[in-house]
Design a protein around this motif. Structure first.
Motif, PDB file in Angstrom:
ATOM      1  N   THR A   5       0.923  -1.222  -0.016  1.00  0.00           N
ATOM      2  CA  THR A   5       0.144   0.094   0.029  1.00  0.00           C
ATOM      3  C   THR A   5       0.839   1.241  -0.059  1.00  0.00           C
ATOM      4  O   THR A   5       0.172   2.330  -0.350  1.00  0.00           O
ATOM      5  CB  THR A   5      -1.031  -0.018   1.285  1.00  0.00           C
ATOM      6  OG1 THR A   5       0.053   0.125   2.537  1.00  0.00           O
ATOM      7  CG2 THR A   5      -1.813  -1.153   1.242  1.00  0.00           C
ATOM      8  N   ARG A   6       2.166   1.068   0.320  1.00  0.00           N
ATOM      9  CA  ARG A   6       2.963   2.344   0.242  1.00  0.00           C
ATOM     10  C   ARG A   6       2.509   3.203   1.386  1.00  0.00           C
ATOM     11  O   ARG A   6       2.701   4.524   1.004  1.00  0.00           O
ATOM     12  CB  ARG A   6       3.159   3.048  -1.155  1.00  0.00           C
ATOM     13  CG  ARG A   6       3.634   2.132  -2.190  1.00  0.00           C
ATOM     14  CD  ARG A   6       4.922   2.110  -2.949  1.00  0.00           C
ATOM     15  NE  ARG A   6       5.670   3.047  -2.851  1.00  0.00           N
ATOM     16  CZ  ARG A   6       7.026   3.116  -2.412  1.00  0.00           C
ATOM     17  NH1 ARG A   6       7.568   1.637  -1.966  1.00  0.00           N
ATOM     18  NH2 ARG A   6       7.978   4.034  -2.124  1.00  0.00           N
ATOM     19  N   SER A   7       1.979   2.750   2.588  1.00  0.00           N
ATOM     20  CA  SER A   7       1.707   3.767   3.664  1.00  0.00           C
ATOM     21  C   SER A   7       2.363   3.079   4.836  1.00  0.00           C
ATOM     22  O   SER A   7       2.724   1.844   4.914  1.00  0.00           O
ATOM     23  CB  SER A   7       0.265   3.676   3.618  1.00  0.00           C
ATOM     24  OG  SER A   7      -0.132   2.488   4.208  1.00  0.00           O
ATOM     25  N   TRP A   8       2.389   4.018   5.865  1.00  0.00           N
ATOM     26  CA  TRP A   8       3.063   3.676   7.104  1.00  0.00           C
ATOM     27  C   TRP A   8       2.285   2.881   8.019  1.00  0.00           C
ATOM     28  O   TRP A   8       0.862   3.018   7.974  1.00  0.00           O
ATOM     29  CB  TRP A   8       3.370   4.772   8.093  1.00  0.00           C
ATOM     30  CG  TRP A   8       4.490   5.502   7.519  1.00  0.00           C
ATOM     31  CD1 TRP A   8       4.546   6.657   6.784  1.00  0.00           C
ATOM     32  CD2 TRP A   8       6.149   5.014   7.430  1.00  0.00           C
ATOM     33  NE1 TRP A   8       5.877   6.980   6.421  1.00  0.00           N
ATOM     34  CE2 TRP A   8       6.754   5.931   6.788  1.00  0.00           C
ATOM     35  CE3 TRP A   8       6.693   4.017   8.061  1.00  0.00           C
ATOM     36  CZ2 TRP A   8       8.287   5.863   6.768  1.00  0.00           C
ATOM     37  CZ3 TRP A   8       7.988   3.911   7.977  1.00  0.00           C
ATOM     38  CH2 TRP A   8       8.913   4.806   7.391  1.00  0.00           C
ATOM     39  N   GLU A   9       2.549   1.951   8.687  1.00  0.00           N
ATOM     40  CA  GLU A   9       1.324   0.938   9.228  1.00  0.00           C
ATOM     41  C   GLU A   9       2.018   1.432  11.004  1.00  0.00           C
ATOM     42  O   GLU A   9       3.144   1.252  11.250  1.00  0.00           O
ATOM     43  CB  GLU A   9       1.784  -0.525   9.112  1.00  0.00           C
ATOM     44  CG  GLU A   9       1.360  -0.873   7.611  1.00  0.00           C
ATOM     45  CD  GLU A   9       1.400  -2.449   7.673  1.00  0.00           C
ATOM     46  OE1 GLU A   9       1.984  -3.144   8.338  1.00  0.00           O
ATOM     47  OE2 GLU A   9       0.788  -2.816   6.389  1.00  0.00           O
TER      48      GLU A   9
END
Length: 77
Positions: A5-9
């Motif tokens: 997703t190319r997002s921070w978790e």
């Protein structure tokens, strides 16, 4: 970061690290350095204890907040 997703978790509550908010004083992108001022109020708090006992080369995680927030309201002049 989630590679799909190319997002921070963000970590789950049970494994969440201690987080404190600070404003950086400067960044040198070429040297990959960041300057942060810490105020030490004794060693009771996690941030004060870390700052008082840290040595050059110690690890410190840096993360940006989710979303955007204006620093100043728009002005005509």
């Amino acid at each position: 970061m989630n590679s799909e997703t190319r997002s921070w978790e963000y970590p789950r509550t049970y494994s969440k690290p201690i987080i404190r908010t600070y404003t950086h004083r400067g960044i040198d992108l070429e040297k990959k350095e960041i300057w942060i001022d810490f105020v030490v109020h004794g060693d009771e708090g996690p941030a004060s204890a870390w700052a008082a006992n840290s040595k050059p080369g110690d690890a410190l995680g840096v993360m940006m907040k989710r979303g955007k927030k204006e620093l100043y309201s728009p002005a005509e002049h």
